[in-house]
Design a protein around this motif. Structure first.
Motif, PDB file in Angstrom:
ATOM      1  N   PHE A 177       0.416  -1.466  -0.101  1.00 62.44           N
ATOM      2  CA  PHE A 177       0.205   0.065  -0.242  1.00 62.44           C
ATOM      3  C   PHE A 177       0.797   1.288   0.192  1.00 62.44           C
ATOM      4  CE2 PHE A 177      -1.874  -3.253   2.812  1.00 62.44           C
ATOM      5  CZ  PHE A 177      -3.029  -3.550   1.490  1.00 62.44           C
ATOM      6  N   ALA A 178       0.458   2.321  -0.620  1.00 64.13           N
ATOM      7  CA  ALA A 178       1.124   3.712  -0.704  1.00 64.13           C
ATOM      8  C   ALA A 178       0.876   4.443   0.290  1.00 64.13           C
ATOM      9  CB  ALA A 178       0.719   4.466  -1.444  1.00 64.13           C
ATOM     10  N   SER A 179       1.487   3.634   1.982  1.00 60.83           N
ATOM     11  CA  SER A 179       0.766   4.325   2.934  1.00 60.83           C
ATOM     12  C   SER A 179       2.541   4.760   3.871  1.00 60.83           C
ATOM     13  CB  SER A 179       0.095   3.279   4.205  1.00 60.83           C
ATOM     14  OG  SER A 179       0.960   2.450   4.196  1.00 60.83           O
ATOM     15  N   PRO A 180       2.083   5.842   5.002  1.00 57.49           N
ATOM     16  CA  PRO A 180       3.644   5.845   5.279  1.00 57.49           C
ATOM     17  C   PRO A 180       3.762   4.832   6.333  1.00 57.49           C
ATOM     18  CG  PRO A 180       1.195   7.492   6.409  1.00 57.49           C
ATOM     19  CD  PRO A 180       0.766   6.373   5.376  1.00 57.49           C
ATOM     20  N   MET A 205       4.822   4.575  10.176  1.00 55.62           N
ATOM     21  CA  MET A 205       4.254   5.091  11.247  1.00 55.62           C
ATOM     22  C   MET A 205       2.708   3.719  10.794  1.00 55.62           C
ATOM     23  SD  MET A 205       1.880   8.448  11.403  1.00 55.62           S
ATOM     24  CE  MET A 205       0.629   8.746  10.342  1.00 55.62           C
ATOM     25  N   LEU A 206       2.414   3.233   9.321  1.00 60.09           N
ATOM     26  CA  LEU A 206       0.952   2.818  10.053  1.00 60.09           C
ATOM     27  C   LEU A 206       1.356   1.315  10.121  1.00 60.09           C
ATOM     28  CD1 LEU A 206      -1.388   4.726   7.978  1.00 60.09           C
ATOM     29  CD2 LEU A 206      -0.937   4.796   9.990  1.00 60.09           C
ATOM     30  N   ASN A 255      -1.646  -1.104  -4.985  1.00 59.90           N
ATOM     31  CA  ASN A 255      -1.828  -0.018  -5.657  1.00 59.90           C
ATOM     32  C   ASN A 255      -0.534   0.466  -5.991  1.00 59.90           C
ATOM     33  OD1 ASN A 255      -2.253   1.251  -1.990  1.00 59.90           O
ATOM     34  ND2 ASN A 255      -3.417   0.212  -3.531  1.00 59.90           N
ATOM     35  N   LEU A 286       5.565   5.957  -0.636  1.00 61.49           N
ATOM     36  CA  LEU A 286       5.189   6.787   0.411  1.00 61.49           C
ATOM     37  C   LEU A 286       5.497   5.551   1.276  1.00 61.49           C
ATOM     38  CD1 LEU A 286       2.004   7.955  -1.735  1.00 61.49           C
ATOM     39  CD2 LEU A 286       3.820   9.338  -0.689  1.00 61.49           C
ATOM     40  N   THR A 346      -5.129  -2.914   5.780  1.00 58.44           N
ATOM     41  CA  THR A 346      -4.529  -1.620   5.461  1.00 58.44           C
ATOM     42  C   THR A 346      -4.077  -0.746   6.740  1.00 58.44           C
ATOM     43  OG1 THR A 346      -6.953  -1.015   4.717  1.00 58.44           O
ATOM     44  CG2 THR A 346      -5.712  -1.541   3.257  1.00 58.44           C
ATOM     45  N   GLY A 347      -4.783  -0.923   7.798  1.00 53.89           N
ATOM     46  CA  GLY A 347      -4.823  -0.104   8.854  1.00 53.89           C
ATOM     47  C   GLY A 347      -5.886   1.133   8.603  1.00 53.89           C
ATOM     48  N   GLY A 348      -4.412   1.923   8.816  1.00 52.82           N
ATOM     49  CA  GLY A 348      -4.968   3.891   8.951  1.00 52.82           C
ATOM     50  C   GLY A 348      -5.135   4.466   9.734  1.00 52.82           C
ATOM     51  N   SER A 349      -5.005   3.583  11.050  1.00 52.23           N
ATOM     52  CA  SER A 349      -4.717   4.491  12.273  1.00 52.23           C
ATOM     53  C   SER A 349      -3.580   4.085  13.099  1.00 52.23           C
ATOM     54  CB  SER A 349      -6.255   4.877  13.242  1.00 52.23           C
ATOM     55  OG  SER A 349      -6.135   4.993  14.148  1.00 52.23           O
TER      56      SER A 349
END
Lengths: 327, 345
Positions: free
Chosen positions: A103-106, A108-109, A141, A149, A264-267
Motif C-alpha cells: 500500500f502507498a501508506s506512510p 508509521m502505519l 496500489n 510513500l 490496511t489499518g489506517g490509524s
C-alpha cells in the motif's frame, strides 16, 4: 404388430441426403467457429520453471525471537544468535529482498515492511560480501507510489540496493506442483533470475479475510494478474505460495503489530507495541509464532496447517527450540 | 415393375428391436461417460482461465473505465493542494485499492470509492489521503464505521458519527463513509482534516437519517460507544445479517446484546430457531424448561451462554455471556424495550 417397415429406394435416398446435409452443416459450423490459434498468447506463453530452492542445504531449521523496539538492533541480535549473517549470505551472493510494499501508506502505519529494517538488512548483506542486493514487490496500489510513500524505495537505495518495480514483462505463467490455484498463473519471476539468496521481510498484521498477514502471505506479492479472485480461497493460496517459495531466510517484524482493521489499518490506534522480531529459516514456524502476537494460535489460522501439510515447514515452532534474545 | 422395396432385416421384428435397444443403451452410456468427463474437468476450477478472460475483456475495453483525474474529489480548503489524481473504484475493483479489507465494504453494500491524496501547499511530505466510500445508505455507512471504530478515539461534533484518532479522522455523512489518513501526526494535518471534513459536509447536503435500533438497547450497563451493525454472517452464521450488537458490562461481567429487525414476526421466529439449531450443531445444550422470555432459549456452549428469542419482528438475544443469570436478566430488559416499539406486536 408394426406396420410394414420396408423402405423404398426413393425414401432411402431422400433420408440419406438429409443426413448428409446435416453432417455437412455441422462440419461447416465447426470449421467456421474453429480458432486454430487457440485462446491467445497468454495461455500459450512458455511456462516458467519452478522457483529455485533458495534455502541453504544442511542449514536445518533455525529460528530466533528477538525482543526490543529498535528494529536494526533486534535484527542484528537475531542474526548473531543464528550464527551471523555470514551463515546465510556468502561472498558474491546475489540477494533479493521480497518486501511487503502493498500500500502507498506512510511507514508509521506498519501496513508495509519497515524501511529501517530494509536498509539494515541490505547493509548487512553487503557487509557479508553480497555482490548485489535488490528489493522488489508487486504492490496492490501503484508500485512507484508504494515504494516512495512507504519509504522502502529511499531506504533501499540509501543502503545501495536496487529497487525493482514490477513490469508486465517480468511475469511468466507458472504452475506449482499439486496446486489447485497457482496453475498457469503469472508469477514475478524475472527479478529472481540469477538470484542466489531470497529473503522475505514482512510485518505482522491482522487481515480481514485470512486472519493474519505475515511472511507466507507476503509471497502474494509475487503474483500478477487478477489475483484478487484468490480472496475466495485465501487460506489455500497462502499455503500454495508457501509451497512455491523456499526462501533462504524470513524476517517477521512484530515490533508494532497491526492487531485490528488489517491489512490496511489506517490509524495508529490499530497498532500494538509488541516489541518482537522473528528471524528464521522455517516460514511456517515463524508465522505460527507470529500468530501469538495477534493474540491467536496457529490453529486459528488455517493456512498454517495447510502450509505444513504441503511440506513448507512446521507449525510447531517450539520444535525448532527458538533462541530468544533481548536488545 | 420389379419390386424395389428394401426388405427389413431377416431376423424378425423382435430381434431387430433388441439390437436397437442394445445400441441405444451403448450410445446413452457413451454420452453419460462424456458428460461425466466434462463435469469432472469443469469442476477443476482453473483461475488462470478467469485471469485470461478478465485480461482479454480489459484489453477489449481499452483504458480503465474510471481513469484518474486531476479534479479534486471534494472542495479544497485554503492551504491545501492536490498531490495525486483522483481514483475511483467500484465493487469489482475495490480490492485493487484496499486488498482484503474490501470484503467488509462489499458485505455492507458499497457502491464505489473515490480517493485522492492532498497535501499542505508547498509541503508534499505533509499529506492526507481521503477515502470517500459511497455506501448507498446511512445504515450501510454506519455498518462500516462501527465495525472499524478505534479505541481511545476522540469524538467530534460535526457529524453524529465522527471521531479522530492520532493521525486520522473517520465519519459518516448520509450514505458516505469517509476516512482521512494523514502522513503524520502534525497539528497542521489535524487542522486540515477538520477543514476537509467540514467542506465535504457543506458541499454534500444529505437527508436527515437516524438509526432507530441504537435506542432499543437497554441503558443500564451499556458501553455507549460500542453499538455496531454487522452487515452479514453475524457470529459466523450464514444468513444472520444486519445485526446490531452492543457491549455490556454488568457488575463486572462483560457480554454482548444483539437485535435484528426482520421482515415480520414469523421470519424473526424462524431465524431465532435456525440460530439455536446452529448453536446445537456446535455442541450447544438447551434445557426445554429454560425459557428466559416466552418462546426463547438459553444455550450453554463452550462455557458461555447464549440467549436467543424473537419479539415481534425482532430477533434478539445475548451473546457470549459468562454468567447465565446476568444474561437472562439482560435478555428480559431487551425484550421489554422491544415490546415498546410501535407496531412491534
Amino acid at each position: 404388430m408394426p406396420a410394414d417397415e420396408s423402405l423404398s429406394r426413393r425414401e432411402f435416398l431422400g433420408r440419406a441426403a438429409k443426413a448428409g446435409a446435416c453432417l455437412a452443416a455441422a462440419g461447416a459450423i465447426a470449421y467456421a467457429t474453429h480458432d486454430p490459434a487457440g485462446p491467445g498468447p497468454a495461455s500459450v506463453a512458455p511456462q516458467a520453471a519452478a522457483l529455485p530452492d533458495f534455502s541453504i542445504p544442511g542449514q536445518g531449521k533455525k529460528m530466533c525471537i528477538a525482543h526490543g523496539s529498535d528494529r536494526a538492533r533486534t535484527l542484528q541480535l537475531a542474526l548473531q544468535a543464528l550464527g551471523g549473517i555470514e551463515t546465510f549470505i556468502q561472498k558474491g551472493d546475489r540477494v533479493l529482498l521480497k518486501v511487503n510494499a502493498a500500500f502507498a501508506s506512510p511507514p508509521m502505519l506498519c501496513a508495509t515492511t519497515n524501511p529501517q529494517l530494509v536498509a539494515e538488512l541490505a547493509r548487512l548483506c553487503y557487509a557479508a560480501g553480497a555482490a548485489t542486493v535488490a528489493v522488489t514487490d508487486n504492490p496492490i496500489n501503484d508500485p512507484a507510489s508504494c515504494f516512495a510513500l512507504t519509504g522502502i524505495g529511499q531506504a533501499a537505495r540509501s543502503a545501495g540496493a536496487d529497487v525493482i518495480l514490477p513490469e508486465e514483462r517480468f511475469f511468466k505463467p507458472m504452475t506449482v506442483k499439486g496446486a489447485q490455484l497457482i496453475r498457469n498463473w503469472p508469477v514475478l519471476v524475472v527479478p529472481l533470475a540469477g538470484v542466489t539468496k531470497l529473503i522475505g521481510i514482512a510485518p505482522v498484521k491482522d487481515h480481514h479475510r485470512s486472519g493474519a498477514s505475515m511472511v507466507m502471505k507476503n509471497w502474494y506479492g509475487l503474483l500478477g494478474g487478477r489475483r484478487n479472485i484468490f480472496h475466495q480461497d485465501i487460506q489455500t493460496i497462502i499455503a500454495e505460495l508457501a509451497g512455491m517459495v523456499q526462501p533462504t531466510l524470513v524476517v517477521l517484524d512484530g515490533t508494532s503489530t497491526m492487531i485490528t482493521n488489517g491489512p490496511t489499518g489506517g490509524s495508529l490506534a490499530d497498532l500494538k507495541e509488541t516489541r518482537t522480531l522473528i528471524v528464521g529459516t522455517d516460514q511456517v514456524a515463524v508465522d505460527a509464532f507470529g500468530a501469538t502476537l495477534l493474540g491467536k494460535t496457529a490453529a486459528d489460522l488455517p493456512f498454517i496447517a495447510k502450509a505444513e501439510a504441503r511440506g513448507a515447514g512446521s507449525a510447531d515452532y517450539r520444535s525448532l527450540t527458538p533462541v530468544e534474545v533481548s536488545a | 415393375m420389379p419390386d424395389t422395396r428394401i426388405s427389413p432385416a431377416p431376423s424378425g421384428p423382435e430381434a431387430h428391436s433388441g439390437r436397437e435397444t442394445i445400441l441405444a443403451l451403448c450410445v446413452l452410456a457413451s454420452l453419460t461417460v462424456i458428460a461425466a468427463g466434462m463435469a469432472t474437468v469443469q469442476s477443476r476450477f482453473n483461475p488462470a482461465v478467469v485471469n485470461f478472460l478478465q485480461g482479454a475483456a480489459d484489453r477489449a475495453k481499452g483504458p480503465a473505465a474510471a481513469p484518474a483525474t486531476a479534479e479534486p474529489i471534494l472542495p479544497l480548503p485554503e492551504g491545501m493542494s492536490l498531490l495525486t489524481p483522483a481514483e475511483r473504484f467500484d465493487r469489482e475493483t475495490l480490492s485493487d485499492k484496499i486488498d482484503g479489507k474490501a470484503e467488509l465494504y462489499l458485505s455492507a453494500g458499497v457502491i464505489r470509492l473515490d480517493s485522492q491524496r492532498l497535501a499542505l501547499a508547498g509541503q508534499p511530505d505533509l499529506w492526507v489521503e481521503v477515502f470517500i466510500y459511497d455506501m448507498g445508505s446511512f445504515e450501510n455507512a454506519y455498518a462500516v464505521f462501527s465495525a472499524q471504530r478505534r479505541a481511545d478515539a476522540t469524538m467530534l461534533d460535526f457529524a453524529e458519527f465522527a471521531y479522530r484518532a492520532e493521525n486520522a479522522l473517520f465519519f459518516v455523512h448520509g450514505p458516505y463513509y469517509l476516512e482521512m489518513i494523514a502522513s503524520g501526526t502534525d497539528d497542521r494535518l489535524r487542522t486540515s482534516m477538520d477543514a476537509l471534513a467540514r467542506e465535504f459536509i457543506r458541499s454534500r447536503p444529505v437527508a436527515q437519517a437516524t438509526i432507530a435500533e441504537r435506542d432499543l438497547f437497554p441503558k443500564p450497563g451499556l458501553v455507549a460507544t460500542s453499538i455496531s451493525l454487522i452487515p452479514a454472517d453475524a457470529f459466523g452464521v450464514a444468513g444472520l445479517d444486519r445485526v446490531f450488537t452492543a457491549a455490556y458490562a454488568i457488575a463486572g461481567t462483560e457480554m454482548t446484546a444483539f437485535l435484528s429487525r426482520r421482515a415480520d414476526p414469523q421470519a424473526a421466529a424462524a431465524l431465532a430457531g435456525a440460530y439455536v439449531d446452529f448453536l446445537k450443531t456446535y455442541g450447544g445444550e438447551v434445557k426445554a424448561s429454560d425459557e428466559p422470555v416466552p418462546g426463547g432459549a438459553v444455550v450453554a456452549i463452550l462455557d458461555m451462554y447464549e440467549v436467543v428469542f424473537a419479539e415481534g419482528p425482532f430477533l434478539a438475544g445475548v451473546h457470549e455471556a459468562p454468567d447465565r443469570d446476568k444474561a437472562v436478566m439482560l435478555a428480559k430488559e431487551l425484550a421489554a424495550k422491544l415490546k415498546e416499539v410501535p407496531g412491534a406486536r
